[in-house]
Write a protein that holds these residues in place. Structure first.
Motif, PDB file in Angstrom:
ATOM      1  N   GLY A 107      -1.991  42.063  -1.108  1.00  0.00           N
ATOM      2  CA  GLY A 107      -1.860  41.182   0.045  1.00  0.00           C
ATOM      3  C   GLY A 107      -3.154  40.858   0.748  1.00  0.00           C
ATOM      4  N   ILE A 108      -4.276  41.425   0.324  1.00  0.00           N
ATOM      5  CA  ILE A 108      -5.564  41.189   0.968  1.00  0.00           C
ATOM      6  C   ILE A 108      -6.199  39.960   0.326  1.00  0.00           C
ATOM      7  CG2 ILE A 108      -7.772  42.223   1.628  1.00  0.00           C
ATOM      8  CD1 ILE A 108      -6.492  44.948   0.847  1.00  0.00           C
ATOM      9  N   PRO A 109      -6.582  38.965   1.118  1.00  0.00           N
ATOM     10  CA  PRO A 109      -7.028  37.695   0.531  1.00  0.00           C
ATOM     11  C   PRO A 109      -8.434  37.760  -0.048  1.00  0.00           C
ATOM     12  CG  PRO A 109      -7.173  37.601   2.926  1.00  0.00           C
ATOM     13  CD  PRO A 109      -6.493  38.907   2.590  1.00  0.00           C
ATOM     14  N   SER A 110      -8.622  36.933  -1.096  1.00  0.00           N
ATOM     15  CA  SER A 110      -9.951  36.771  -1.675  1.00  0.00           C
ATOM     16  C   SER A 110     -10.616  35.484  -1.207  1.00  0.00           C
ATOM     17  CB  SER A 110      -9.859  36.760  -3.206  1.00  0.00           C
ATOM     18  OG  SER A 110      -9.050  35.675  -3.640  1.00  0.00           O
ATOM     19  N   SER A 111      -9.870  34.677  -0.454  1.00  0.00           N
ATOM     20  CA  SER A 111     -10.395  33.411   0.065  1.00  0.00           C
ATOM     21  C   SER A 111      -9.464  32.932   1.160  1.00  0.00           C
ATOM     22  CB  SER A 111     -10.462  32.360  -1.051  1.00  0.00           C
ATOM     23  OG  SER A 111      -9.145  31.948  -1.416  1.00  0.00           O
ATOM     24  N   PRO A 112      -9.923  32.040   2.027  1.00  0.00           N
ATOM     25  CA  PRO A 112      -9.029  31.497   3.056  1.00  0.00           C
ATOM     26  C   PRO A 112      -7.871  30.731   2.447  1.00  0.00           C
ATOM     27  CG  PRO A 112     -11.167  30.379   3.065  1.00  0.00           C
ATOM     28  CD  PRO A 112     -11.313  31.575   2.212  1.00  0.00           C
ATOM     29  N   GLY A 113      -8.080  30.134   1.266  1.00  0.00           N
ATOM     30  CA  GLY A 113      -6.993  29.409   0.619  1.00  0.00           C
ATOM     31  C   GLY A 113      -5.823  30.295   0.254  1.00  0.00           C
ATOM     32  N   SER A 114      -6.076  31.591   0.051  1.00  0.00           N
ATOM     33  CA  SER A 114      -4.989  32.516  -0.262  1.00  0.00           C
ATOM     34  C   SER A 114      -3.961  32.579   0.862  1.00  0.00           C
ATOM     35  CB  SER A 114      -5.544  33.925  -0.501  1.00  0.00           C
ATOM     36  OG  SER A 114      -6.447  33.965  -1.576  1.00  0.00           O
ATOM     37  N   GLY A 185      -9.107  50.285  -6.522  1.00  0.00           N
ATOM     38  CA  GLY A 185     -10.104  49.360  -7.054  1.00  0.00           C
ATOM     39  C   GLY A 185     -10.926  48.721  -5.954  1.00  0.00           C
ATOM     40  N   LEU A 186     -10.296  48.437  -4.824  1.00  0.00           N
ATOM     41  CA  LEU A 186     -11.022  47.881  -3.682  1.00  0.00           C
ATOM     42  C   LEU A 186     -11.994  48.909  -3.118  1.00  0.00           C
ATOM     43  CD1 LEU A 186     -11.325  45.482  -1.713  1.00  0.00           C
ATOM     44  CD2 LEU A 186      -9.521  46.518  -0.333  1.00  0.00           C
ATOM     45  N   ALA A 187     -11.553  50.152  -3.027  1.00  0.00           N
ATOM     46  CA  ALA A 187     -12.442  51.214  -2.545  1.00  0.00           C
ATOM     47  C   ALA A 187     -13.662  51.340  -3.451  1.00  0.00           C
ATOM     48  CB  ALA A 187     -11.688  52.538  -2.475  1.00  0.00           C
ATOM     49  N   ALA A 188     -13.462  51.237  -4.755  1.00  0.00           N
ATOM     50  CA  ALA A 188     -14.584  51.335  -5.696  1.00  0.00           C
ATOM     51  C   ALA A 188     -15.557  50.187  -5.511  1.00  0.00           C
ATOM     52  CB  ALA A 188     -14.054  51.364  -7.126  1.00  0.00           C
ATOM     53  N   ALA A 189     -15.030  48.983  -5.251  1.00  0.00           N
ATOM     54  CA  ALA A 189     -15.904  47.832  -5.046  1.00  0.00           C
ATOM     55  C   ALA A 189     -16.719  47.983  -3.764  1.00  0.00           C
ATOM     56  CB  ALA A 189     -15.077  46.549  -4.995  1.00  0.00           C
ATOM     57  N   LEU A 190     -16.107  48.512  -2.734  1.00  0.00           N
ATOM     58  CA  LEU A 190     -16.835  48.750  -1.484  1.00  0.00           C
ATOM     59  C   LEU A 190     -17.865  49.855  -1.674  1.00  0.00           C
ATOM     60  CD1 LEU A 190     -13.808  48.474   0.951  1.00  0.00           C
ATOM     61  CD2 LEU A 190     -15.780  46.929   0.898  1.00  0.00           C
ATOM     62  N   ASP A 191     -17.503  50.914  -2.402  1.00  0.00           N
ATOM     63  CA  ASP A 191     -18.473  51.968  -2.711  1.00  0.00           C
ATOM     64  C   ASP A 191     -19.663  51.400  -3.476  1.00  0.00           C
ATOM     65  OD1 ASP A 191     -16.874  53.895  -1.551  1.00  0.00           O
ATOM     66  OD2 ASP A 191     -16.035  54.616  -3.442  1.00  0.00           O
ATOM     67  N   VAL A 201     -12.697  42.273  -2.643  1.00  0.00           N
ATOM     68  CA  VAL A 201     -11.405  41.880  -3.207  1.00  0.00           C
ATOM     69  C   VAL A 201     -11.618  41.091  -4.493  1.00  0.00           C
ATOM     70  CG1 VAL A 201      -9.342  40.472  -2.839  1.00  0.00           C
ATOM     71  CG2 VAL A 201     -10.201  41.915  -0.984  1.00  0.00           C
ATOM     72  N   ARG A 202     -12.576  40.162  -4.478  1.00  0.00           N
ATOM     73  CA  ARG A 202     -12.838  39.369  -5.683  1.00  0.00           C
ATOM     74  C   ARG A 202     -13.269  40.249  -6.858  1.00  0.00           C
ATOM     75  NH1 ARG A 202     -16.137  34.486  -2.638  1.00  0.00           N
ATOM     76  NH2 ARG A 202     -14.295  33.408  -1.801  1.00  0.00           N
ATOM     77  N   ARG A 203     -14.098  41.258  -6.567  1.00  0.00           N
ATOM     78  CA  ARG A 203     -14.532  42.175  -7.627  1.00  0.00           C
ATOM     79  C   ARG A 203     -13.353  42.981  -8.189  1.00  0.00           C
ATOM     80  NH1 ARG A 203     -20.005  45.422  -5.806  1.00  0.00           N
ATOM     81  NH2 ARG A 203     -21.308  43.647  -5.164  1.00  0.00           N
ATOM     82  N   ALA A 204     -12.418  43.352  -7.303  1.00  0.00           N
ATOM     83  CA  ALA A 204     -11.352  44.271  -7.686  1.00  0.00           C
ATOM     84  C   ALA A 204     -10.117  43.577  -8.255  1.00  0.00           C
ATOM     85  CB  ALA A 204     -10.938  45.112  -6.474  1.00  0.00           C
ATOM     86  N   LEU A 205     -10.025  42.265  -8.102  1.00  0.00           N
ATOM     87  CA  LEU A 205      -8.850  41.563  -8.621  1.00  0.00           C
ATOM     88  C   LEU A 205      -8.730  41.781 -10.130  1.00  0.00           C
ATOM     89  CD1 LEU A 205      -8.849  38.104  -6.777  1.00  0.00           C
ATOM     90  CD2 LEU A 205      -7.018  39.810  -6.733  1.00  0.00           C
ATOM     91  N   PRO A 206      -7.576  42.209 -10.602  1.00  0.00           N
ATOM     92  CA  PRO A 206      -7.412  42.389 -12.051  1.00  0.00           C
ATOM     93  C   PRO A 206      -7.363  41.047 -12.750  1.00  0.00           C
ATOM     94  CG  PRO A 206      -5.320  42.738 -10.937  1.00  0.00           C
ATOM     95  CD  PRO A 206      -6.355  42.553  -9.858  1.00  0.00           C
TER      96      PRO A 206
END
Length: 453
Positions: A107-114, A185-191, A201-206
Motif C-alpha cells: 500500500g505504500i506508493p512509488s509515485s503520486p500516480g499510485s 524488502g523496503l527496510a533493506a532498501a532504506l538500509d 519503494v521503487r527499489r523494493a517493488l517485486p
C-alpha cells in the motif's frame, strides 16, 4: 531404541512439526501432540456452508513462498493446489470503492500516480514532494510502519492504502506493526541508502510476473490437516498442558486432566501468551520475551447467498481505517476462487472483523451477522438474504509484529534449553508458509540437540 517427542499445540505449526519429526526419524520416535480443542488444526478450520467446504480461519497462502507447494507435493497432494481466478481486490475508502492502487508495496506508493483518485489532492502533492525532503533513516532501525509512512506521505495514505493491507494480514494497523516485519524488502532498501521513501519503494517493488499471488487447497485446509495427522502417526492427548518440569533425562508434562507424560524432546507450538506461562519455570528468558508479544482477536462471518447476487467481479474489498463499516475486509470467495470450489446454486462470502484493540469482536453472533449484512448493502448496494450463516471467533489468534520483533524472537529462542524448540505464527511470519518453515526448523533443532549436562 525409541525417543519420545511431545508437541504442545495441535495447530498447523504443531502438526507440521510432528510430521517433520516422523518423516525424518521414521519409526524411531514416539510422537505425542497435546491440544484441548474439539479437533486438530488450530486456526485452520474447514466447515460446510451451503454444501460447500469453506475455510473459516486462514483461507489462502502466499503462492510465491515454496513451503506449501513443497509440503503438498511431499504429501501427495500437489493436485489439490489451486490459484485464484485472477480477479483483483478493491479498496473501500472515503465511502467509495477504488481499484487496488498500482505501483505500491503493501500500500505504500512509488509515485503520486499510485494514489490518484484514492486520496485528496493535498495528499497527492505530499507524495509528489517526498523525494525532495531530506530523509533521516538509521540503518538497522525498525520504526512502526505507520509512523514512517505518515511522516513521509501523510496520515491519509496510511489510512486509505497501507492500513487496509496490513489489517488484512495482521488484524492490526500500520501503527502496531514494525517496518522490518511488514515490508522487509523496503527496510533493506532504506538500509542500502535510498535517498527517499519513494526511491526505497521503487527499489523494493517485486518484478511483475503475472503469476498468481495466492494459493489455496481444494476441499479446504482440512485436507492438509488430515494428511499431516495421518502421515505423522501421532498420538493425540486431547488436553492442555498445564505444567512442564525438567527431569534427569528429559521433561515431565502434566495435563489438565491430571495425567503425566515423559518426553526427551519438546516442541512448543502454542501461542506466545501460553508459552510465557508454561516456560516460566524452565526458560525464564524465553517466557519474559514471549510475554511481550501482544495479540489481536478476529471473527469471520461466512455467508452462503443465492448465486447471481449483484457483487462486482472482484476478489473482495479491503476497508480503510476510519470508515463507517464494521468489517475490516470482505472476501467474495466464489469470485476469488471460481467454480473449482464454489460453483452451483450458492455463492460464498466471508467478512472479517477485528483489528488490534477492537472491541467489536466481542459482539453477539446476531450483532455480527446484522453488521455483515449491513456492510454488504453499504458497500455494494445489494440487499442480502443469506441461506446459511456461520460465525467463527478467533480470540487472541493474531500476534502483533511490533517494532523490534525480530530481535525479541532471537532472544526468545536463545533462552530455550537445547532439547526444546518453538514453532508458531508469532515467530517468523503470520502466514501458513511461515508456520511450516518455523515447524521444520523446530523439528530439526530438537532432533539434533544434545541435552544439557
Amino acid at each position: 531404541m525409541t525417543t519420545s517427542y511431545c508437541v504442545v499445540g495441535g495447530g498447523i505449526s504443531g502438526l507440521a512439526a510432528a510430521y517433520r519429526l516422523r518423516a525424518t526419524l521414521g519409526d524411531a520416535a514416539e510422537i505425542t501432540v497435546f491440544d484441548p480443542a474439539d479437533r486438530l488444526g488450530g486456526v485452520l478450520r474447514t466447515e460446510t456452508l451451503g454444501g460447500i467446504a469453506v475455510d473459516v480461519g486462514a483461507e489462502a497462502f502466499v503462492a510465491r513462498r515454496p513451503e506449501l507447494p513443497a509440503l503438498l507435493a511431499e504429501l501427495g497432494l500437489a493436485d489439490r493446489e489451486r490459484t485464484t481466478t485472477g480477479v483483483r481486490p478493491l479498496l473501500y475508502c472515503r465511502r467509495r470503492l477504488h481499484p487496488l492502487p498500482p505501483g505500491t508495496l503493501s500500500g505504500i506508493p512509488s509515485s503520486p500516480g499510485s494514489m490518484a483518485g484514492l486520496v485528496d489532492e493535498e495528499a497527492i502533492a505530499r507524495v509528489a514532494g517526498e523525494p525532495s525532503r531530506p530523509l533521516t533513516f538509521e540503518p538497522g532501525s525498525d520504526p512502526a510502519l505507520g509512523a514512517l509512512v505518515a511522516d513521509r506521505f501523510g496520515e491519509q495514505v496510511v489510512a486509505c492504502s497501507v492500513d487496509p493491507l496490513i489489517g488484512g494480514v495482521y488484524a492490526g494497523t500500520a501503527a502496531t506493526i514494525g517496518l522490518r516485519s511488514a515490508v522487509p524488502g523496503l527496510a533493506a532498501a532504506l538500509d542500502g541508502g535510498a535517498a527517499s521513501l519513494t526511491e526505497a519503494v521503487r527499489r523494493a517493488l517485486p518484478p511483475t510476473t503475472g503469476a498468481p499471488v495466492f494459493g489455496a487447497i481444494a476441499g479446504g485446509y482440512q485436507v492438509l490437516i488430515d494428511a499431516l495427522v495421518r502421515r505423522s502417526r501421532l498420538r493425540w492427548v486431547q488436553a492442555a498442558v498445564t505444567q512442564i518440569d525438567p527431569t534427569g533425562d528429559g521433561w515431565l508434562l502434566r495435563d489438565a486432566a491430571g495425567g503425566f507424560h515423559r518426553a526427551a524432546r519438546l516442541v512448543m507450538a502454542v501461542p506466545a501468551h501460553v508459552l510465557a506461562r508454561l516456560a516460566t519455570g524452565f526458560a525464564p528468558r524465553t517466557a519474559a520475551a514471549a510475554s511481550q508479544i501482544t495479540h489481536a482477536s478476529s471473527v469471520v462471518v461466512a455467508l452462503a447467498v443465492p448465486a447471481g447476487a449483484a457483487f462486482p467481479d472482484n476478489s473482495g474489498v479491503l476497508v480503510a481505517t476510519g470508515e463507517r463499516l464494521h468489517a475490516k475486509a470482505i472476501t467474495l470467495t466464489s469470485r476469488k476462487w471460481g467454480s473449482w470450489g464454489y460453483g452451483g446454486k450458492v455463492e460464498v462470502l466471508r467478512l472479517s472483523f477485528g483489528r488490534f484493540g477492537d472491541s467489536r469482536t466481542r459482539a453477539s453472533e446476531a450483532e455480527l451477522v446484522a453488521w455483515a449484512i449491513s456492510d454488504l448493502e453499504t458497500v455494494f448496494g445489494a440487499a442480502v438474504d443469506p441461506l446459511e450463516v456461520l460465525v467463527q471467533r478467533w480470540p487472541a489468534a493474531m500476534p502483533q509484529y511490533r517494532s523490534g520483533h525480530a530481535a525479541l524472537v532471537t532472544g526468545l529462542r536463545a533462552g530455550l534449553p537445547p532439547t526444546v524448540a518453538v514453532a508458531g505464527n508469532y515467530l517468523d511470519g503470520i502466514g501458513v508458509p511461515a508456520c511450516v518453515a518455523a515447524a521444520d526448523r523446530a523439528a530439526a533443532a530438537v532432533i539434533s540437540a544434545t541435552p544439557a549436562p
